[in-house]
Enzyme design. Structure first.
Site, short mmCIF file in Angstrom:
data_model
loop_
_atom_site.label_atom_id
_atom_site.label_comp_id
_atom_site.label_asym_id
_atom_site.label_seq_id
_atom_site.Cartn_x
_atom_site.Cartn_y
_atom_site.Cartn_z
N SER A 212 0.75 -1.33 0.12
CA SER A 212 -0.08 0.08 -0.23
C SER A 212 1.26 1.42 0.08
O SER A 212 1.42 1.45 -0.56
CB SER A 212 -1.19 -0.41 1.36
OG SER A 212 -1.79 0.94 1.48
N HIS A 238 -2.82 -1.56 -3.57
CA HIS A 238 -4.36 -0.79 -3.01
C HIS A 238 -4.30 0.40 -4.25
O HIS A 238 -3.00 1.83 -3.55
CB HIS A 238 -3.96 0.23 -2.23
CG HIS A 238 -4.24 -1.06 -0.45
ND1 HIS A 238 -3.72 -0.80 0.76
CD2 HIS A 238 -4.88 -2.10 -0.77
CE1 HIS A 238 -3.76 -1.71 1.49
NE2 HIS A 238 -4.94 -2.97 0.78
N ASP A 334 -4.05 -5.05 6.08
CA ASP A 334 -4.51 -5.80 4.77
C ASP A 334 -3.43 -6.59 4.85
O ASP A 334 -2.88 -6.44 4.80
CB ASP A 334 -5.06 -5.19 4.16
CG ASP A 334 -5.21 -6.07 2.86
OD1 ASP A 334 -6.39 -6.86 2.88
OD2 ASP A 334 -5.32 -5.08 1.63
#
Length: 394
Positions: A212, A238, A334
Site C-alpha cells: 500500500s 492499494h 490488510d
C-alpha cells in the site's frame, strides 16, 4: 474511491508535541482552502503554509520545518514533479504526497514522482463540488498525512529552517532510475519478533505480493530481482483504476518483467506479473485444471478494494503450501488474515522490516503476529525471493 488504505490507528504527536505540520501546494486557492479545511478537521494536523506553486514551496521549506507536503502536479512557474527533487534536497526527511487527478496522465506523473522519492500519492476528486462532498477523500488524506507525519518525525528532527535548496535549473538532479523515500527509523520494540522456520527445501509455485503506502517504489526494487522467475507473480497494491494500469506498465518498463492488469477469465501463466485492477478484488479460481483470474466487486475488505486478503485466500485454495507471500510497506493490516491462511497451509511469508518501510502497518501486522519466516530490509527481499524461487521442486 474504494481503494483507501483503510482506517489505521496512527499515533499522533506524542508527549504533547505540536500537531503534524503540513504545507499545501496548489495553484487553485479554492482547492488549497478545501484541502486545508479537510486536514484541519483533525486536531492532530495543522496547515502551516499554503502556496500556489513549486517555487514558493521550495522557498517556504527553506524557512520553516514541515512534516508533510501535499503537492499538486500541474502548476505554473514550477510544477510538482520539477519541484520534487529540490524539496527533497532541502529536507530529505520531509514526506511528500502527490495530489493527482484520476487520469492516465495524472497516474503516470504520480508514479514517476514516486520513483523520484515522493512518499505517496492521493487521487483528487475531479471538481470542487466532488471535493467538497468527498468524505472518503478527506478520510484517506488525513490518515495518510498522519501516518507520514509520524514517519517524518521518526526519520529525524524537524529543523527551524532547512538548508536552502539549489534553485531549479542549477546543477539539475539526475533523473534516471528511482529514489526510495527516506526510511522510517525503527521504533524500540517491546520484545523480539517471532520468526517461523523457513522450510529447508521446496520451491513455491506462485509469488504473491501485497502493498500500500510506499508500495510502488518497493515493488520496483523487489521485482527488479525477479525478471528470471518462472513462477507467476500476483500483486495487489492499494490503488484506484487507471493508476493500476499505469503501474503495470511502469513495472514492465522498469523491471523487465511482462506485467499487466489482471483480466477476468484469463489463464495465469508462469513468468508473468499480474496487478489487481483498481476497484476489483483479484482472485484465482481453478477452471478445468487451469489457474484463472476472477475479478469481483465483492464488498471491500479492510476498507480496501482491491484487498490483499481475498487474493491470498484464493491463492492458497489453488496452490496450497506452494505459496510464497510477501507483504511490503503499507498502512493498516490488510494481508494479515490472508497470510494466516498461507501459514496454515504450509506456505512461506516474508515481511518488510520497519526500518525500510514508509509505513510499517501491513508488514508490521504480519511480523508481530509471528507469521513471517523472514523480516528483511527492502533491498534484501528481492534476492531472498530469487533464491527461494530458484530451488528445486521437492
Amino acid at each position: 474511491m474504494n481503494d483507501s488504505p483503510g482506517r489505521t490507528t496512527v499515533s499522533g504527536p506524542s508527549g504533547g508535541s505540536d500537531p503534524f505540520r503540513v504545507m499545501v501546494v496548489d495553484d487553485s486557492a479554492v482547492i488549497r482552502g478545501l484541502i486545508t479545511r479537510a486536514l484541519e478537521s483533525d486536531p492532530e494536523i495543522k496547515v502551516v503554509a499554503s502556496v500556489a506553486n513549486g517555487q514558493m514551496a521550495i522557498n517556504t521549506l527553506s524557512r520553516q520545518p514541515i512534516d508533510v507536503i501535499v503537492l499538486d502536479i500541474e502548476m505554473p512557474v514550477l510544477d510538482g514533479l520539477s519541484a520534487l527533487p529540490h524539496l527533497l534536497q532541502a529536507d530529505p526527511n520531509v514526506k511528500i504526497v502527490m495530489a493527482s487527478t484520476l487520469t492516465a496522465k495524472g497516474a503516470d506523473i504520480s508514479l514517476r514522482a514516486l520513483r523520484a522519492g515522493a512518499a505517496d500519492y492521493i487521487p483528487k476528486p475531479s471538481s470542487t463540488r466532488e471535493l467538497t462532498g468527498a468524505d472518503t477523500f478527506k478520510r484517506e488524506l488525513t490518515e495518510k498525512v498522519k501516518a507520514l507525519g509520524a514517519a517524518a518525525r521518526r526519520s529525524g528532527p524537524r529543523r527551524e529552517g532547512t538548508a536552502a535548496a539549489r534553485p531549479p535549473g542549477a546543477a539539475a538532479q539526475p533523473t534516471s532510475g528511482y529514489t526510495l523515500p527516506s526510511p522510517v527509523r525503527a521504533k524500540p520494540e517491546t520484545g523480539p519478533l517471532t520468526v517461523r522456520p523457513l522450510p529447508p527445501d521446496g520451491r513455491p509455485d506462485v509469488i504473491a505480493i501485497g502493498s500500500s503506502t510506499g508500495g510502488p517504489q518497493a515493488l520496483f526494487e523487489v521485482l527488479g530481482h525477479l525478471r528470471g522467475a518462472t513462477q507467476p507473480i500476483l500483486i495487489t497494491q492499494h490503488m484506484p483504476a487507471t493508476f493500476t494500469t499505469i503501474l503495470a506498465d511502469h513495472i514492465t518498463r522498469q523491471c523487465g518483467i511482462q506485467c499487466a492488469e489482471a483480466k477476468d477469465g484469463e489463464p495465469i501463466v508462469g513468468g508473468r506479473a499480474y496487478v489487481a485492477p483498481g476497484d476489483f478484488h483479484f482472485l484465482v479460481v481453478n477452471r478445468n485444471g487451469v489457474p484463472t483470474v476472477q475479478l469481483t466487486k465483492d464488498a471491500p475488505e479492510n476498507f480496501c478494494r482491491p484487498a490483499v486478503d481475498p487474493m491470498l485466500r484464493s491463492i492458497v485454495r489453488q496452490w496450497g503450501r506452494r505459496v510464497l507471500s510477501v507483504i511490503l510497506t503499507g498502512m493498516g493490516h490488510d494481508g494479515q488474515k490472508g497470510c494466516e491462511s498461507v501459514v496454515q497451509a504450509g506456505g512461506v511469508v516474508i515481511g518488510q522490516d520497519e526500518a525500510t518501510s514508509v509505513v510499517w502497518g501491513m508488514p508490521g501486522a504480519v511480523a508481530t503476529a509471528g507469521l513471517c519466516s523472514a523480516i528483511l530490509p527492502l533491498k534484501e527481499i528481492g534476492p531472498f525471493i530469487q533464491k527461494i524461487a530458484a530451488r528445486r521442486a521437492a
